[in-house]
Design a protein around this motif. Structure first.
Motif, PDB file in Angstrom:
ATOM      1  N   ASP A 158      48.676  17.460  42.927  1.00 22.07           N
ATOM      2  CA  ASP A 158      48.866  16.319  43.821  1.00 22.07           C
ATOM      3  C   ASP A 158      50.339  16.038  44.081  1.00 22.07           C
ATOM      4  O   ASP A 158      50.677  15.140  44.871  1.00 22.07           O
ATOM      5  N   GLY A 159      51.244  16.800  43.419  1.00 17.22           N
ATOM      6  CA  GLY A 159      52.670  16.629  43.642  1.00 17.22           C
ATOM      7  C   GLY A 159      53.264  15.397  42.997  1.00 17.22           C
ATOM      8  O   GLY A 159      54.418  15.051  43.270  1.00 17.22           O
ATOM      9  N   LYS A 160      52.540  14.733  42.127  1.00 16.84           N
ATOM     10  CA  LYS A 160      53.001  13.458  41.573  1.00 16.84           C
ATOM     11  C   LYS A 160      53.677  13.584  40.208  1.00 16.84           C
ATOM     12  O   LYS A 160      54.187  12.585  39.692  1.00 16.84           O
ATOM     13  N   SER A 161      53.677  14.775  39.628  1.00 22.52           N
ATOM     14  CA  SER A 161      54.367  14.968  38.352  1.00 22.52           C
ATOM     15  C   SER A 161      54.896  16.388  38.272  1.00 22.52           C
ATOM     16  O   SER A 161      54.309  17.325  38.838  1.00 22.52           O
ATOM     17  N   VAL A 162      56.024  16.547  37.591  1.00 26.19           N
ATOM     18  CA  VAL A 162      56.664  17.858  37.462  1.00 26.19           C
ATOM     19  C   VAL A 162      57.016  18.114  35.999  1.00 26.19           C
ATOM     20  O   VAL A 162      57.235  17.173  35.224  1.00 26.19           O
ATOM     21  N   VAL A 163      57.055  19.384  35.653  1.00 26.51           N
ATOM     22  CA  VAL A 163      57.554  19.842  34.365  1.00 26.51           C
ATOM     23  C   VAL A 163      58.649  20.862  34.663  1.00 26.51           C
ATOM     24  O   VAL A 163      58.461  21.749  35.504  1.00 26.51           O
ATOM     25  N   ALA A 202      51.958  25.101  33.327  1.00 24.39           N
ATOM     26  CA  ALA A 202      51.671  23.671  33.197  1.00 24.39           C
ATOM     27  C   ALA A 202      50.328  23.444  33.874  1.00 24.39           C
ATOM     28  O   ALA A 202      50.231  23.437  35.098  1.00 24.39           O
ATOM     29  N   ARG A 203      49.304  23.276  33.083  1.00 21.22           N
ATOM     30  CA  ARG A 203      47.934  23.164  33.585  1.00 21.22           C
ATOM     31  C   ARG A 203      47.480  21.697  33.621  1.00 21.22           C
ATOM     32  O   ARG A 203      48.108  20.823  33.016  1.00 21.22           O
ATOM     33  N   ASN A 204      46.349  21.482  34.324  1.00 20.91           N
ATOM     34  CA  ASN A 204      45.699  20.170  34.351  1.00 20.91           C
ATOM     35  C   ASN A 204      46.681  19.056  34.719  1.00 20.91           C
ATOM     36  O   ASN A 204      46.921  18.120  33.955  1.00 20.91           O
ATOM     37  N   ASN A 205      47.264  19.215  35.919  1.00 20.41           N
ATOM     38  CA  ASN A 205      48.212  18.218  36.445  1.00 20.41           C
ATOM     39  C   ASN A 205      49.389  17.986  35.502  1.00 20.41           C
ATOM     40  O   ASN A 205      49.818  16.852  35.268  1.00 20.41           O
ATOM     41  N   CYS A 206      49.901  19.125  34.954  1.00 18.57           N
ATOM     42  CA  CYS A 206      51.113  19.118  34.118  1.00 18.57           C
ATOM     43  C   CYS A 206      50.918  18.390  32.792  1.00 18.57           C
ATOM     44  O   CYS A 206      51.894  17.950  32.170  1.00 18.57           O
ATOM     45  N   LYS A 207      49.682  18.247  32.359  1.00 20.26           N
ATOM     46  CA  LYS A 207      49.410  17.610  31.072  1.00 20.26           C
ATOM     47  C   LYS A 207      49.338  18.620  29.933  1.00 20.26           C
ATOM     48  O   LYS A 207      49.506  18.257  28.762  1.00 20.26           O
ATOM     49  N   ASP A 208      49.064  19.875  30.257  1.00 24.53           N
ATOM     50  CA  ASP A 208      48.976  20.930  29.247  1.00 24.53           C
ATOM     51  C   ASP A 208      50.073  21.943  29.556  1.00 24.53           C
ATOM     52  O   ASP A 208      49.985  22.686  30.536  1.00 24.53           O
ATOM     53  N   ILE A 209      51.086  21.968  28.716  1.00 22.36           N
ATOM     54  CA  ILE A 209      52.303  22.732  29.003  1.00 22.36           C
ATOM     55  C   ILE A 209      52.460  23.821  27.951  1.00 22.36           C
ATOM     56  O   ILE A 209      52.352  23.559  26.742  1.00 22.36           O
ATOM     57  N   THR A 258      51.488  18.379  25.057  1.00 25.97           N
ATOM     58  CA  THR A 258      51.062  17.367  26.016  1.00 25.97           C
ATOM     59  C   THR A 258      52.081  16.236  25.973  1.00 25.97           C
ATOM     60  O   THR A 258      52.464  15.810  24.868  1.00 25.97           O
ATOM     61  N   PRO A 259      52.563  15.760  27.116  1.00 24.68           N
ATOM     62  CA  PRO A 259      53.546  14.669  27.100  1.00 24.68           C
ATOM     63  C   PRO A 259      53.072  13.490  26.243  1.00 24.68           C
ATOM     64  O   PRO A 259      51.923  13.069  26.321  1.00 24.68           O
ATOM     65  N   GLY A 260      53.984  13.013  25.397  1.00 19.09           N
ATOM     66  CA  GLY A 260      53.667  11.906  24.509  1.00 19.09           C
ATOM     67  C   GLY A 260      53.082  12.322  23.183  1.00 19.09           C
ATOM     68  O   GLY A 260      52.863  11.466  22.309  1.00 19.09           O
ATOM     69  N   GLU A 261      52.818  13.621  22.994  1.00 19.07           N
ATOM     70  CA  GLU A 261      52.243  14.106  21.741  1.00 19.07           C
ATOM     71  C   GLU A 261      53.141  15.171  21.122  1.00 19.07           C
ATOM     72  O   GLU A 261      54.095  15.650  21.750  1.00 19.07           O
ATOM     73  N   ASP A 296      54.637  38.753  25.024  1.00 16.38           N
ATOM     74  CA  ASP A 296      54.403  38.291  26.385  1.00 16.38           C
ATOM     75  C   ASP A 296      53.040  37.608  26.453  1.00 16.38           C
ATOM     76  O   ASP A 296      52.192  37.801  25.587  1.00 16.38           O
ATOM     77  N   THR A 297      52.859  36.808  27.495  1.00 16.79           N
ATOM     78  CA  THR A 297      51.553  36.205  27.758  1.00 16.79           C
ATOM     79  C   THR A 297      51.007  36.778  29.052  1.00 16.79           C
ATOM     80  O   THR A 297      51.769  37.121  29.964  1.00 16.79           O
ATOM     81  N   TYR A 298      49.663  36.862  29.148  1.00 12.38           N
ATOM     82  CA  TYR A 298      49.052  37.513  30.303  1.00 12.38           C
ATOM     83  C   TYR A 298      48.099  36.609  31.069  1.00 12.38           C
ATOM     84  O   TYR A 298      47.990  36.722  32.279  1.00 12.38           O
ATOM     85  N   ARG A 299      47.425  35.706  30.385  1.00 17.45           N
ATOM     86  CA  ARG A 299      46.573  34.743  31.063  1.00 17.45           C
ATOM     87  C   ARG A 299      46.605  33.443  30.271  1.00 17.45           C
ATOM     88  O   ARG A 299      46.452  33.451  29.045  1.00 17.45           O
ATOM     89  N   ILE A 300      46.791  32.346  30.988  1.00 18.17           N
ATOM     90  CA  ILE A 300      46.692  31.017  30.390  1.00 18.17           C
ATOM     91  C   ILE A 300      45.733  30.221  31.269  1.00 18.17           C
ATOM     92  O   ILE A 300      45.968  30.047  32.463  1.00 18.17           O
TER      93      ILE A 300
END
Length: 262
Positions: A63-68, A98-105, A117-120, A131-135
């Motif tokens: 939604d463009g309302k938060s950034v990481v 950054a998944r789920n509207n930047c809540k899972d980073i 997660t922000p705040g945790e 390396d990582t291949y799928r998140i």
């Protein structure tokens, strides 16, 4: 530019390094220039807002309302657009997702894969990753670890003469017959003839022994000389713990790498 209305293209900005458009198509978040300037452009208002500077990489919610983002100093931040930024971590090597509207980073720090997660508090998923291949949005991750092992060249040589050479005994020069040990000339002549045959056999055996020694020198070199080989292990993180999917993947070449675990 609107493909519905017959109007001209509207210039948003220039010197763009990276950009993302919100799902509604009304907000464009982008990285500008070599100074890492992070902006967001509101299509409805026709205005841009500077979000941060010295940004190395970023993710934005649908939604463009938060950034990481993380900056050149390796500091990782979460920020609701128009609000205050929250520092999540420092010395970050790379921002992976950054998944789920930047809540899972997901990010890498000091070779370790972390989730936050922000705040945790952050959670370490794995150590010493390659390396990582799928998140996935579900929290599942596929990643690899790498180990460099030293291999002797002997491990890659089929030595089909090893058993025979190991049992080969070094030849010895035959004993010369003494005339005094025999009662008759005939017995001595027979012994001397046997001695000459033994000498011929000795030379034949020595030729074989010489070849055995040459192969042994080669075997020593093949054991002595080694090369480093990168060995990879593919892991699956199910959101709680990691599982090994496959082991002993090797890269074809460090310069021209072919992935064997896509």
């Amino acid at each position: 530019r609107s493909l519905v209305k017959d109007n001209e293209a509207e210039k948003i900005d220039s010197e763009i390094e990276e950009y993302a458009v919100s799902q509604s198509g009304t907000l464009v978040t982008y990285l500008k220039g070599y100074d890492g300037l992070l902006y967001q452009y509101d299509m409805k208002k026709g205005e841009k807002e500077k979000l941060a500077s010295d940004v190395d990489d970023f993710y934005v919610s649908e939604d463009g309302k938060s950034v990481v983002f993380y900056n050149y100093e390796g500091n990782l931040y979460y920020m609701p657009v128009g609000g205050d930024k929250e520092k999540l971590d420092s010395d970050v090597y790379s921002l992976l997702a950054a998944r789920n509207n930047c809540k899972d980073i997901y990010y890498v720090k000091e070779g370790n894969l972390y989730y936050i997660t922000p705040g945790e508090d952050r959670v370490k998923i794995a150590s010493d990753i390659d390396d990582t291949y799928r998140i996935y949005d579900s929290g599942e991750v596929y990643y690899t670890t790498r180990e460099t092992i030293s291999k002797p060249y002997a491990d890659f040589v089929v030595d089909d003469m090893a058993a025979a050479d190991a049992s080969f005994v070094e030849p010895e020069w035959p004993d010369y017959p003494s005339w005094w040990d025999y009662d008759t000339d005939e017995e001595y002549d027979a012994a001397y003839e046997e001695y000459q045959n033994a000498v011929d056999a000795y030379y034949d055996a020595w030729d074989e022994w010489y070849e055995v020694q040459n192969r042994n020198y080669i075997r020593e070199d093949l054991e002595y000389y080694t090369f480093d080989q990168d060995v990879y292990t593919l892991h699956y993180f199910d959101g709680t713990e990691s599982h090994v999917v496959a082991e002993n993947f090797v890269s074809y070449d460090n310069e021209y790498y072919y992935s064997t675990y896509d």
